[in-house]
Write a protein that holds these residues in place. Structure first.
Motif, mmCIF file in Angstrom:
data_model
loop_
_atom_site.group_PDB
_atom_site.id
_atom_site.type_symbol
_atom_site.label_atom_id
_atom_site.label_comp_id
_atom_site.label_asym_id
_atom_site.label_seq_id
_atom_site.Cartn_x
_atom_site.Cartn_y
_atom_site.Cartn_z
ATOM 1 N N VAL A 18 0.847 -1.195 0.000
ATOM 2 C CA VAL A 18 0.000 0.000 0.000
ATOM 3 C C VAL A 18 0.887 1.251 0.000
ATOM 4 N N LEU A 19 1.960 1.206 0.768
ATOM 5 C CA LEU A 19 2.903 2.327 0.786
ATOM 6 C C LEU A 19 3.523 2.543 -0.592
ATOM 7 N N GLU A 20 3.910 1.451 -1.218
ATOM 8 C CA GLU A 20 4.537 1.528 -2.532
ATOM 9 C C GLU A 20 3.596 2.164 -3.556
ATOM 10 N N CYS A 21 2.326 1.743 -3.520
ATOM 11 C CA CYS A 21 1.347 2.285 -4.464
ATOM 12 C C CYS A 21 1.076 3.760 -4.192
ATOM 13 N N SER A 22 0.952 4.126 -2.916
ATOM 14 C CA SER A 22 0.702 5.522 -2.579
ATOM 15 C C SER A 22 1.815 6.426 -3.085
ATOM 16 N N LYS A 23 3.044 5.958 -2.950
ATOM 17 C CA LYS A 23 4.177 6.761 -3.423
ATOM 18 C C LYS A 23 4.125 6.915 -4.937
ATOM 19 N N GLU A 24 3.802 5.842 -5.633
ATOM 20 C CA GLU A 24 3.720 5.898 -7.095
ATOM 21 C C GLU A 24 2.601 6.838 -7.554
ATOM 22 N N TRP A 25 1.480 6.827 -6.835
ATOM 23 C CA TRP A 25 0.353 7.683 -7.205
ATOM 24 C C TRP A 25 0.566 9.149 -6.844
ATOM 25 N N GLY A 26 1.543 9.419 -5.993
ATOM 26 C CA GLY A 26 1.765 10.800 -5.569
ATOM 27 C C GLY A 26 0.611 11.323 -4.733
ATOM 28 N N VAL A 27 0.183 10.536 -3.754
ATOM 29 C CA VAL A 27 -0.993 10.891 -2.957
ATOM 30 C C VAL A 27 -0.811 12.217 -2.231
ATOM 31 N N LYS A 28 -1.946 12.869 -2.006
ATOM 32 C CA LYS A 28 -1.934 14.114 -1.245
ATOM 33 C C LYS A 28 -1.811 13.844 0.249
#
Length: 224
Positions: free
Chosen positions: A111-121
């Protein structure tokens, strides 16, 4: 109206929200109540729950998804330790998200990896009191200053999120209860004795205190 200088707006400005949801317990209801809360936020265009498919659909809160979360996209998938980032993104149909609430992981995860890739706010982690290491005498209830277990998965998650460098916040709710909780046995025991005016046996010298967390209260906090 926008906040004036020196003020901070508490409203979420987002278009898409993802709640990664565990299979039950108190956290299960937290995710449910969070989704209900976000449904009332006019700034959100879509809400997705990535639901661990190990949940029991015949129990709350999961059996209320269809009736109470009609506008929420619920995706069921295995969320075990062998899940990788590509699989998670595939389960989500390639969608990306502005805000992520991880209400499932007990240690650093994809989940952390995906959030970083998505550039979450903002990435929000719903941790737990399991991170703490109180002594024999407490402190009870456990404040945020309580010593943490350095090797606890939740602590490693916090560290990994900080290292990832994106906006991040972590909550550590304790002893969650609410209208859709599926762990009522221990609560029922206390209230059964209270309504019958029976004493409540407490281990030790009887002076221990505890923090009870209302799921609806915490959900409103998580969404603010």
């Amino acid at each position: 109206a926008p906040p004036s200088k020196g003020q901070v707006s508490s409203s979420l400005c987002m278009s898409s929200a993802l709640i990664v949801q565990n299979k039950g317990g108190g956290h299960g209801e937290l995710g449910f109540q969070l989704a209900k809360n976000l449904m009332n936020n006019e700034k959100i265009s879509s809400i997705t729950i990535l639901q661990d498919d190990a949940c029991n659909d015949s129990k709350e809160p999961f059996k209320s998804y269809a009736s109470d979360l009609k506008s929420v996209n619920v995706v069921k998938a295995p969320l075990g330790d062998d899940l990788n980032a590509d699989q998670m993104k595939s389960h989500l149909g390639g969608a990306t998200f502005d805000y992520v609430w991880d209400n499932a992981s007990k240690k650093p995860s994809v989940v952390l990896e995906c959030s970083k890739e998505w550039g979450v706010k903002l990435h929000t982690y719903v941790s737990s009191a399991g991170i703490y290491l109180p002594g024999p005498d407490g402190p009870f209830p456990m404040p945020e200053t309580t010593t943490v277990k350095e090797g606890a998965g939740q602590n490693l998650y916090d560290q990994a999120a900080v290292d990832a460098g994106f906006p991040y916040v972590s909550f550590r709710p304790q002893y969650i209860y609410g209208p859709k909780a599926n762990k009522y046995d221990y609560l029922d025991w206390f209230f059964d004795r209270l309504v019958r005016e029976l004493p409540l046996p407490i281990p030790g010298d009887g002076t221990q205190l505890v923090s009870l967390t209302n799921s609806e209260d915490v959900a409103s906090l998580l969404a603010s």
